[in-house]
Design an enzyme around this catalytic site. Structure first.
Site, mmCIF file in Angstrom:
data_model
loop_
_atom_site.group_PDB
_atom_site.id
_atom_site.type_symbol
_atom_site.label_atom_id
_atom_site.label_comp_id
_atom_site.label_asym_id
_atom_site.label_seq_id
_atom_site.Cartn_x
_atom_site.Cartn_y
_atom_site.Cartn_z
ATOM 1 N N GLY B 332 -51.553 -24.205 -58.900
ATOM 2 C CA GLY B 332 -52.411 -24.760 -59.008
ATOM 3 C C GLY B 332 -53.024 -25.368 -57.302
ATOM 4 O O GLY B 332 -52.685 -24.880 -56.533
ATOM 5 N N SER B 333 -53.652 -26.244 -56.923
ATOM 6 C CA SER B 333 -54.844 -26.614 -55.518
ATOM 7 C C SER B 333 -53.912 -26.894 -54.906
ATOM 8 O O SER B 333 -54.175 -26.954 -54.010
ATOM 9 C CB SER B 333 -55.469 -27.358 -56.714
ATOM 10 N N THR B 334 -51.944 -26.840 -55.128
ATOM 11 C CA THR B 334 -52.028 -27.518 -53.915
ATOM 12 C C THR B 334 -50.883 -26.275 -52.888
ATOM 13 O O THR B 334 -50.362 -26.193 -52.262
ATOM 14 C CB THR B 334 -50.110 -28.038 -54.591
ATOM 15 N N VAL B 335 -51.788 -24.678 -53.286
ATOM 16 C CA VAL B 335 -51.660 -23.849 -52.647
ATOM 17 C C VAL B 335 -52.371 -24.264 -52.079
ATOM 18 O O VAL B 335 -52.610 -22.859 -50.616
ATOM 19 C CB VAL B 335 -51.134 -22.859 -53.739
ATOM 20 N N LYS B 336 -53.363 -24.971 -51.781
ATOM 21 C CA LYS B 336 -55.107 -24.428 -51.024
ATOM 22 C C LYS B 336 -54.496 -24.323 -49.474
ATOM 23 O O LYS B 336 -55.009 -24.104 -48.774
ATOM 24 C CB LYS B 336 -56.043 -25.431 -51.369
#
Lengths: 378, 663
Positions: B332-336
């Site tokens: 999810g967004s933790t890869v951003k």
């Protein structure tokens, strides 16, 4: 000789007194010393082999006592009386053997003992003495070497009790009885050719008799040929006894230090296989000393035999002396792996009452034959 | 005299007799010589051979098991030790009536009724003088019950033996592993003689990975045995002359685990399914490795009942499943933050460039738009704010500019797509997609092609990309240390319990992430601090910005089921269908000491479930290390965001990335 060498007059006196006492008791000094040394050695070994069982030691001393009494008693009997008693003893033994065989047959199992309440004894042991006695009795008045008819009669005298004993089944004692009687005939001058012929027949008979043997008897023979064949079964005895003897080395592991015997690897270690205990704990040295004692006893007995003046005495005494050696050789040969395993105890050392009494009784007879001889002859 | 033919020639007979005596003497001597040579052969020539046989006869080698090494946390607190356990043992030859005894024990509820027959067979299969354990792990109450009736059961007694005990219970079980009875499979790979006398072997975790060191070396002693195999102390005058070797105890393991932080993590996960992994960015030390639910590892060492094992293995929450190492989830967004770094690295964007977020993003050739999460519009976003507010549109655009292969090429050194190589077994890895990967993965030619829309989803951590919490933690640690990367490790040292000598295992450095200037790291750090101060985690971790230490973080939400664009978004989905909640963080920002990942399965929006757990773990680890001294530290933060901090909105729009691909 010894007499001269001793300087102290008191020692000289002691020896003189001892000689007189022995003479009065109709005993033979050297033989008595040899037998005593063996018996004492036996008790020492038995203490270790039985696992320090004082009860067994006391009973063994009791057996020795009984045997000594029998020896003393028989030594007093005149040879002529012995000769006259021979047929009756033989008949008595045959009857007892029949009784044992019949009760054994009823009880469906090996039966060697006659239980008299207080004492149990093996009638076959009587035959060890009665057979050579009767053989000597029969051949006493016959011209020697014995003729064919005499041989047949003697053969019957031997075979009947041997067969009855073998039927118990007790092959070991049957063989010993046969040997005891056979030696009388051999000493009586049985032709060498007949001896060789019988050996040949024996080999052929063995080949045929193989089929008549009991399974456990066949096993003993098979195992003798190759002990490794059945290392945990029938070969176990031989393997373990050889390990015991071999591991003892020259000086042994020390009294009560034989691991084979103390840790119960060695079966029947206080009876038939006690020779292996001696080998393990006292080494080659102990065995050689023991064998020397035996040879001394046999040698002395043979010397006494040569002093006999009549045929009965010669034949019976020689048979008793040689049988004693045969016992020693069969037992030690079996334990050390030279002969097959047959249940023969080591004379005067193995724990067991009847054989002890019989052996000492045999020596009693021998002494009687010697000490009652007429001093006029040679 | 009796018959006429019997003329006895006494002289001749005597000569004949004497000849026979001579022959007999010779035979006797021959026999004696035969016997003598036989004895010489046995006692002199073959003496050594028979001596060896008799030695082998009398002595049995009995193993002395070595004490298993302890397992300690980084502060020396005991995580695994050896404890005496009580068991009921039966010696058959001392039991007069086996069936009666077993029935009697069953009547006292010391052994189960339906196992009597099994136990009877077990006992019969062993030698009569051997003690056979018939009941393991007795409770105090059972011991007392047996003690009262002991006199009725001759031959049955209570014995103690050392068993593995984990004083912290379930804590850290997925890192520690457990010990259990040696199984058939174990037997194929271990040296059986080394395990003689040992019944237990490490399974999973460090118990298994460091089995060799923990196990130590067994000693042995020769025991005097008689022909029946029974051991005897001393029999007769037989002086025991026996060899022995003392066992060498197994090494104590020093773990990188911090018990307090581990405890905080597992307490935080209580009642949920999830994982927490925390690493020390400076060396790869695994400070926390938690997967919840867990199980009590002591049960295995004492012997698990069939019922207990069935319960463990069929539980729908899968307590035996190590989520931290084996669970793969879309990040999810933790890869951003990493995508942002990739954008800077490849010049696809500058930190200052603003991308307008209208809440929706169109890709040419795609009829359906890519949507911002639940709420909608962020307006103009620069990089720091895009990270702080987790603006999907920004990262749709950035990923589209970057192209898939650039992204996966950049992500690889952060540890994605392959196991991190942590020093325990069983680690899996997620998927780092690329064109090549897709070509290989699918058979159907139509599916082998990489679609531009898939790159767009990649940018927000959805689609094919999956990670394990461990991989994700490794990524966070790599960011926190500005590109330096270490292999995660649980075991930092071994201690010889006898000499007290320590051998330290040095950290293993992996290739750095290169080509990123310091100021680019600063921008990403600032964005992640923004997440805490004013962004997606501001409310859920409200207190975090007030602590003495600075925190950089990022929320994430991983979809469990796809929801068609036109469907109503229902936050009250069935619990199992709710999204997984992620939170990543590191602190203190200036000099990070801890980098962590929290994953809560079906936890819903990232900040809600995962962030508070992260806060507890950070506190537990940092406060005792002097970072708890009041507020000044926050002001001193050099990496404070350069951009004007936007006031934290009361209601933060949750970042929800919706994949419109599937209907």
């Amino acid at each position: 000789m010894i007499y001269e060498q001793l300087s102290a007059p008191s020692a000289r006196r002691t020896i003189t007194i001892a000689a007189r006492v022995l003479m009065a008791l109709k005993l033979d000094g050297p033989l008595l010393v040899g037998l005593s040394l063996i018996a004492i050695f036996g008790l020492v070994v038995l203490y270790s082999a039985s696992g320090q069982d004082m009860g067994k030691i006391l009973r063994a001393i009791l057996h020795l006592g009984l045997g000594t009494v029998a020896m003393l008693a028989l030594a007093q009997v005149k040879p002529s009386s012995l000769r006259n008693a021979a047929p009756w003893l033989y008949l008595f033994g045959i009857v007892l053997l029949l009784v044992v065989d019949v009760t054994g047959h009823i009880g469906k199992g090996a039966q060697r003992w006659l239980d008299l309440g207080i004492i149990r004894f093996q009638p076959s042991e009587i035959m060890k003495l009665a057979v050579p006695m009767l053989c000597a009795w029969y051949l006493h008045e016959r011209p020697l070497p014995p003729g064919p008819l005499a041989l047949l009669v003697v053969a019957a005298i031997i075979v009947v009790p041997a067969a009855l004993t073998a039927a118990q089944p007790d092959l070991g004692t049957a063989i010993l009885i046969t040997i005891g009687g056979g030696l009388v005939v051999v000493m009586a001058g049985l032709s060498i050719y007949i001896i060789l012929g019988m050996l040949l027949t024996g080999v052929l008979g063995a080949w045929y008799g193989w089929h008549l043997l009991q399974d456990y008897q066949r096993n003993r023979v098979l195992t003798f040929i190759d002990p490794q064949n059945d290392p945990l079964g029938a070969g176990y005895h031989i393997i373990q006894s050889q390990i015991a003897i071999g591991s003892g080395g020259v000086f042994g592991k020390g009294w009560m230090n034989g691991s084979q015997s103390q840790l119960e690897y060695l079966p029947e270690r206080h009876t038939d296989f006690i020779f292996a205990v001696i080998g393990e704990e006292f080494g080659l040295l102990g065995l050689v000393i023991l064998l020397m004692l035996y040879l001394f006893v046999v040698g002395r007995a043979m010397y006494l035999t040569t002093q006999m003046q009549d045929t009965f005495g010669r034949l019976l005494a020689s048979s008793l002396a040689l049988t004693f050696f045969v016992y020693v050789f069969i037992n030690t040969g079996m334990v050390s792996g030279v002969l097959p395993v047959v249940g023969v105890p080591l004379p005067l050392v193995s724990y067991g009452g009847t054989s002890m009494v019989t052996l000492l009784a045999g020596f009693g007879i021998l002494m009687a034959l010697y000490s009652h001889r007429k001093l006029v002859g040679s | 005299m009796a018959s006429p033919v019997s003329i006895k020639n006494h002289h001749r007979e005597q000569r004949l007799f004497q000849r026979r005596m001579l022959i007999a003497t010779v035979i006797i001597l021959l026999c004696a010589i035969t016997l003598g040579s036989r004895l010489v052969l046995l006692q002199i020539i073959r003496h050594d051979y028979y001596l060896e046989l008799s030695q082998g006869n009398r002595a049995r080698i009995e193993p002395i098991p070595a004490n298993r090494g302890l397992i300690l946390d980084r502060n020396g607190k005991v995580l695994a030790e050896n404890q005496a356990a009580y068991q009921l043992e039966l010696v058959r030859e001392q039991v007069p009536d086996l069936t009666g005894t077993l029935t009697g024990l069953a009547a006292l509820r010391l052994i189960p009724d339906d196992e009597i027959e099994d136990i009877r067979r077990l006992v019969k299969s062993r030698r009569g003088f051997e003690g056979v354990p018939i009941r393991l792990r007795m409770s105090e109450e059972e011991i007392a019950r047996f003690a009262v009736h002991r006199h009725q059961f001759p031959g049955v007694d209570i014995r103690t033996r050392l068993t593995r005990f984990y004083p912290q219970g379930e804590l850290g079980v997925h890192a520690l592993g457990y010990v259990a009875a040696i199984g058939e499979q174990d037997l194929t790979r271990i040296d059986r003689s080394a395990y003689a006398g040992t019944t237990l072997i490490g399974k999973l975790g460090v118990e298994s990975a460091r089995e060799k060191e923990l196990h130590g070396t067994n000693g042995f002693r020769e025991v005097l045995v008689n022909a029946q195999g029974r051991s005897v102390q001393k029999q007769g005058g037989l002086a025991p002359d026996l060899r022995s070797r003392a066992p060498k105890a197994g090494s104590d393991l020093i773990l990188s685990i911090d018990l307090a932080a581990q405890q905080a993590a597992e307490e935080g996960l209580k009642g949920r399914r999830g994982a927490v992994v925390a690493l020390d960015p400076d060396n790869g030390d695994v400070l926390v490795l938690a997967s919840h639910p867990g199980f009590d590892p002591s049960l295995f060492g004492r012997g698990l009942t069939r019922e207990e094992y069935t319960h463990l293995s069929t539980d729908t929450d899968r307590p035996l499943f190590n989520r931290a190492l084996r669970g793969t989830y879309p990040p999810g967004s933790t890869v951003k933050p990493v995508i942002a770094l990739a954008g800077l690295r490849y010049g696809a964007i500058t930190p200052e460039e603003h991308i307008i977020c209208p809440g929706i993003w169109f890709l040419r050739g795609y009829a359906k738009p890519f949507r911002e999460g639940k709420s909608g519009r962020h307006g103009a976003m620069d990089m720091e704010n895009a990270i702080a507010h987790s603006c999907d549109v920004y990262f749709y655009e950035l990923a589209h500019r970057l192209e898939v292969d650039h992204i996966s090429e950049f992500l690889a050194p952060f540890g994605y797509g392959k196991p991190t190589g942590i020093d325990i077994k069983g680690e899996l890895s997620g998927i780092l997609p690329s064109r090549a990967w897709k070509k290989q993965r699918y058979k159907n030619p139509a599916e082998k092609v990489w679609f531009p829309g898939e790159t767009v989803n990649f940018g927000v951590g959805q689609g094919y990309l999956t990670v394990t919490p461990m991989e994700q933690a490794h990524m966070v640690a790599t960011i926190a240390s500005r590109g330096r990367s270490f292999k995660p490790r649980l075991v930092t040292g071994l201690k010889d319990p006898e000499s007290g000598q320590m051998s330290i295992i040095p950290p293993l450095r992996l290739p750095d992430v290169e080509g990123i200037p310091e100021k680019d790291w600063d921008h990403v750090f600032a964005g992640m601090m923004g997440t805490i101060q004013r962004g997606t985690a501001a409310q859920a971790a409200a207190n975090m910005s007030h602590t003495a230490y600075t925190v950089a973080g990022k929320t994430g939400t991983a979809q469990v089921v796809s929801i068609a664009a036109n469907e109503k978004l229902d936050m009250k989905l069935e619990e199992r269908q709710r999204d997984h909640s992620w939170f990543i963080a590191f602190a203190p920002v200036e000099a990070p000491r801890i980098a962590l990942v929290v994953l809560v399965e079906n936890g819903g929006f990232g900040a809600a479930a995962a962030a508070p757990i992260a806060r507890k773990v950070l506190d537990a680890y940092l406060l005792p290390r002097g970072f708890g001294t009041p507020p000044a530290a926050a002001a001193a933060a050099p990496a404070a965001p350069a951009s004007a901090p936007a006031p934290a909105p009361a209601k933060v729009p949750p970042a929800r990335a919706k994949s419109p691909k599937k209907p």
